[in-house]
Design a protein around this motif. Structure first.
Motif, PDB file in Angstrom:
ATOM      1  N   ARG A 101      27.675  29.255  39.726  1.00 15.69           N
ATOM      2  CA  ARG A 101      26.389  29.744  40.238  1.00 15.69           C
ATOM      3  C   ARG A 101      25.428  30.129  39.123  1.00 15.69           C
ATOM      4  NH1 ARG A 101      26.836  32.212  45.839  1.00 15.69           N
ATOM      5  NH2 ARG A 101      28.668  31.159  46.662  1.00 15.69           N
ATOM      6  N   ILE A 102      24.155  29.835  39.374  1.00 15.45           N
ATOM      7  CA  ILE A 102      23.062  30.250  38.498  1.00 15.45           C
ATOM      8  C   ILE A 102      22.059  30.998  39.355  1.00 15.45           C
ATOM      9  CG2 ILE A 102      21.094  29.492  37.102  1.00 15.45           C
ATOM     10  CD1 ILE A 102      22.769  27.144  36.168  1.00 15.45           C
ATOM     11  N   ALA A 103      21.708  32.209  38.942  1.00 17.44           N
ATOM     12  CA  ALA A 103      20.644  32.965  39.605  1.00 17.44           C
ATOM     13  C   ALA A 103      19.341  32.564  38.935  1.00 17.44           C
ATOM     14  CB  ALA A 103      20.882  34.463  39.475  1.00 17.44           C
ATOM     15  N   LEU A 104      18.553  31.778  39.623  1.00 15.79           N
ATOM     16  CA  LEU A 104      17.276  31.274  39.094  1.00 15.79           C
ATOM     17  C   LEU A 104      16.187  32.283  39.435  1.00 15.79           C
ATOM     18  CD1 LEU A 104      15.797  28.869  37.804  1.00 15.79           C
ATOM     19  CD2 LEU A 104      15.600  27.892  40.092  1.00 15.79           C
ATOM     20  N   VAL A 105      15.478  32.783  38.401  1.00 19.81           N
ATOM     21  CA  VAL A 105      14.497  33.852  38.614  1.00 19.81           C
ATOM     22  C   VAL A 105      13.218  33.559  37.830  1.00 19.81           C
ATOM     23  CG1 VAL A 105      14.033  36.331  38.412  1.00 19.81           C
ATOM     24  CG2 VAL A 105      16.360  35.538  38.824  1.00 19.81           C
ATOM     25  N   GLU A 106      12.082  33.686  38.528  1.00 22.74           N
ATOM     26  CA  GLU A 106      10.781  33.672  37.858  1.00 22.74           C
ATOM     27  C   GLU A 106      10.151  35.040  38.106  1.00 22.74           C
ATOM     28  OE1 GLU A 106       6.365  31.591  37.875  1.00 22.74           O
ATOM     29  OE2 GLU A 106       7.923  30.751  39.149  1.00 22.74           O
ATOM     30  N   HIS A 107       9.903  35.788  37.035  1.00 23.24           N
ATOM     31  CA  HIS A 107       9.256  37.085  37.167  1.00 23.24           C
ATOM     32  C   HIS A 107       7.752  36.868  37.288  1.00 23.24           C
ATOM     33  CE1 HIS A 107      12.823  39.494  36.509  1.00 23.24           C
ATOM     34  NE2 HIS A 107      13.175  38.569  35.632  1.00 23.24           N
ATOM     35  N   ILE A 108       7.150  37.548  38.240  1.00 27.73           N
ATOM     36  CA  ILE A 108       5.724  37.405  38.488  1.00 27.73           C
ATOM     37  C   ILE A 108       4.960  38.245  37.478  1.00 27.73           C
ATOM     38  CG2 ILE A 108       3.887  37.789  40.172  1.00 27.73           C
ATOM     39  CD1 ILE A 108       6.125  37.353  42.330  1.00 27.73           C
TER      40      ILE A 108
ATOM     41  N   ASP B  13       9.774  30.285  33.482  1.00 25.33           N
ATOM     42  CA  ASP B  13       8.335  30.447  33.648  1.00 25.33           C
ATOM     43  C   ASP B  13       7.800  29.631  34.816  1.00 25.33           C
ATOM     44  OD1 ASP B  13       7.974  32.209  31.485  1.00 25.33           O
ATOM     45  OD2 ASP B  13       7.875  30.551  30.070  1.00 25.33           O
ATOM     46  N   ASN B  14       8.535  28.585  35.217  1.00 25.47           N
ATOM     47  CA  ASN B  14       8.092  27.721  36.306  1.00 25.47           C
ATOM     48  C   ASN B  14       9.264  27.502  37.256  1.00 25.47           C
ATOM     49  OD1 ASN B  14       7.451  25.441  37.937  1.00 25.47           O
ATOM     50  ND2 ASN B  14       5.904  24.813  36.442  1.00 25.47           N
TER      51      ASN B  14
ATOM     52  N   THR C 217       9.846  38.782  46.074  1.00 23.55           N
ATOM     53  CA  THR C 217       9.491  40.194  46.024  1.00 23.55           C
ATOM     54  C   THR C 217       8.152  40.317  45.311  1.00 23.55           C
ATOM     55  OG1 THR C 217      10.531  40.652  43.893  1.00 23.55           O
ATOM     56  CG2 THR C 217      11.948  40.801  45.846  1.00 23.55           C
ATOM     57  N   LYS C 218       7.670  41.528  45.170  1.00 24.54           N
ATOM     58  CA  LYS C 218       6.408  41.745  44.452  1.00 24.54           C
ATOM     59  C   LYS C 218       6.534  41.358  42.980  1.00 24.54           C
ATOM     60  CE  LYS C 218       4.781  45.518  47.349  1.00 24.54           C
ATOM     61  NZ  LYS C 218       4.399  46.928  47.395  1.00 24.54           N
ATOM     62  N   SER C 219       7.755  41.410  42.450  1.00 25.50           N
ATOM     63  CA  SER C 219       7.922  41.185  41.015  1.00 25.50           C
ATOM     64  C   SER C 219       8.639  39.890  40.642  1.00 25.50           C
ATOM     65  CB  SER C 219       8.672  42.359  40.386  1.00 25.50           C
ATOM     66  OG  SER C 219       9.964  42.466  40.954  1.00 25.50           O
ATOM     67  N   ALA C 220       9.223  39.174  41.626  1.00 31.70           N
ATOM     68  CA  ALA C 220       9.997  37.979  41.259  1.00 31.70           C
ATOM     69  C   ALA C 220      10.192  37.031  42.433  1.00 31.70           C
ATOM     70  CB  ALA C 220      11.356  38.384  40.709  1.00 31.70           C
TER      71      ALA C 220
END
Length: 71
Positions: free
Chosen positions: A62-69, A22-23, A47-50
């Motif tokens: 490896r860790i793919a760190l993702v925050e969805h908008i 979330d952050n 991107t528009k979404s993340a």
């Protein structure tokens, strides 16, 4: 589980965990405090979404760190 195709410039298979947060900034700071580095230097994929970055541990995991908008 995510299945993704590697880019042409990646010579071998890569295993990683996707971590949805979330952050982004807080998670990024925690990982870097534990020795992880960003494969893009200090840049992120926006991107528009993340917002995302691939983080690599000192041992190479490896860790793919993702925050969805959220709108």
């Amino acid at each position: 589980m995510d299945i993704a195709a590697a880019l042409d410039d990646v010579p071998e298979d890569t295993t990683l965990i996707r971590m949805n947060v979330d952050n982004f900034a807080e998670a990024y700071d925690i990982l870097t405090a534990h020795g992880f580095t960003n494969t893009r230097g200090d840049k992120t994929l926006d991107t528009k979404s993340a917002k995302a970055a691939t983080m690599v541990s000192p041992s190479g995991f490896r860790i793919a760190l993702v925050e969805h908008i959220k709108k």
